[in-house]
Design a protein around this motif. Structure first.
Motif, mmCIF file in Angstrom:
data_model
loop_
_atom_site.group_PDB
_atom_site.id
_atom_site.type_symbol
_atom_site.label_atom_id
_atom_site.label_comp_id
_atom_site.label_asym_id
_atom_site.label_seq_id
_atom_site.Cartn_x
_atom_site.Cartn_y
_atom_site.Cartn_z
ATOM 1 N N VAL A 163 11.221 35.830 -44.264
ATOM 2 C CA VAL A 163 11.441 37.328 -44.470
ATOM 3 C C VAL A 163 10.958 38.288 -43.243
ATOM 4 N N LEU A 164 9.886 37.933 -43.324
ATOM 5 C CA LEU A 164 9.665 39.584 -42.090
ATOM 6 C C LEU A 164 10.002 39.099 -40.570
ATOM 7 N N SER A 165 10.341 37.892 -40.474
ATOM 8 C CA SER A 165 11.277 37.178 -39.221
ATOM 9 C C SER A 165 12.604 37.729 -39.298
ATOM 10 N N LEU A 166 13.341 37.492 -40.263
ATOM 11 C CA LEU A 166 14.829 38.334 -40.131
ATOM 12 C C LEU A 166 14.839 39.830 -40.664
ATOM 13 N N VAL A 167 14.314 40.251 -41.002
ATOM 14 C CA VAL A 167 13.979 41.986 -40.778
ATOM 15 C C VAL A 167 13.039 42.728 -39.748
ATOM 16 N N SER A 168 12.565 41.581 -39.425
ATOM 17 C CA SER A 168 12.261 41.998 -38.121
ATOM 18 C C SER A 168 13.516 41.429 -36.718
ATOM 19 N N THR A 169 14.518 40.393 -36.915
ATOM 20 C CA THR A 169 15.801 40.403 -36.162
ATOM 21 C C THR A 169 16.119 41.405 -36.098
ATOM 22 N N VAL A 170 16.654 41.754 -37.315
ATOM 23 C CA VAL A 170 17.763 43.128 -37.582
ATOM 24 C C VAL A 170 17.186 44.208 -36.671
ATOM 25 N N LEU A 171 15.909 44.420 -36.687
ATOM 26 C CA LEU A 171 15.358 45.565 -36.246
ATOM 27 C C LEU A 171 15.732 45.718 -35.077
ATOM 28 N N LEU A 172 14.953 44.934 -34.744
ATOM 29 C CA LEU A 172 15.610 44.584 -33.333
ATOM 30 C C LEU A 172 16.420 44.634 -32.390
ATOM 31 N N TYR A 173 17.394 44.138 -32.979
ATOM 32 C CA TYR A 173 19.050 44.009 -32.614
ATOM 33 C C TYR A 173 19.632 45.438 -33.450
#
Length: 132
Positions: A31-41
């Motif tokens: 979940v944190l990986s997906l959230v960080s992916t969206v935030l970094l994008y």
């Protein structure tokens, strides 16, 4: 002289609690990986922050998984937490070598083992202290 009835009964390791803690650690890391992916994008963050973000994700996942495992077990928080950390490390190392074959550095391996071990130990200690 100590009689057998005077000594406290030894409690075994709670493998079910450690398994649940490992599942929570994996789920939280995903979940944190997906959230960080969206935030970094969608943000202006540079890719140079990725190793720090990845380390935070691993630490947070293992910490909360270990805290849950030791809270459910109620005792031996350090052992339960280290078990979750070691299980997470072995699972990620195994998946990493299967999905991304290539050279493995000993320093990188030791860094990740230290990260998961310390997160598991801290989470295990915190989990036992909040279980009462």
């Amino acid at each position: 002289m100590a009689f057998p009835s005077d000594q406290p009964a030894r409690q075994p390791m709670n493998w079910i609690a450690m398994g649940r803690g490992l599942l929570v650690a994996l789920a939280l890391a995903i979940v944190l990986s997906l959230v960080s992916t969206v935030l970094l994008y969608f943000s202006n963050f540079s890719e140079k922050f990725m190793p720090w973000i990845a380390a935070f994700i691993v630490f947070a996942g293992v910490f909360f998984g270990a805290a849950l495992a030791s809270a459910r077990a109620g005792s031996k928080g350090l052992y339960h937490g280290l078990g979750v950390g070691l299980g997470f490390f072995l699972l990620m190392w195994g998946l990493g070598t299967l999905l991304f074959p290539g050279p493995i550095t000993v320093i990188g391996l030791l860094e990740k083992l230290l990260l998961t071990g310390s997160a598991g130990a801290l989470g295990g200690i915190v989990g036992v202290s909040i279980s009462d």
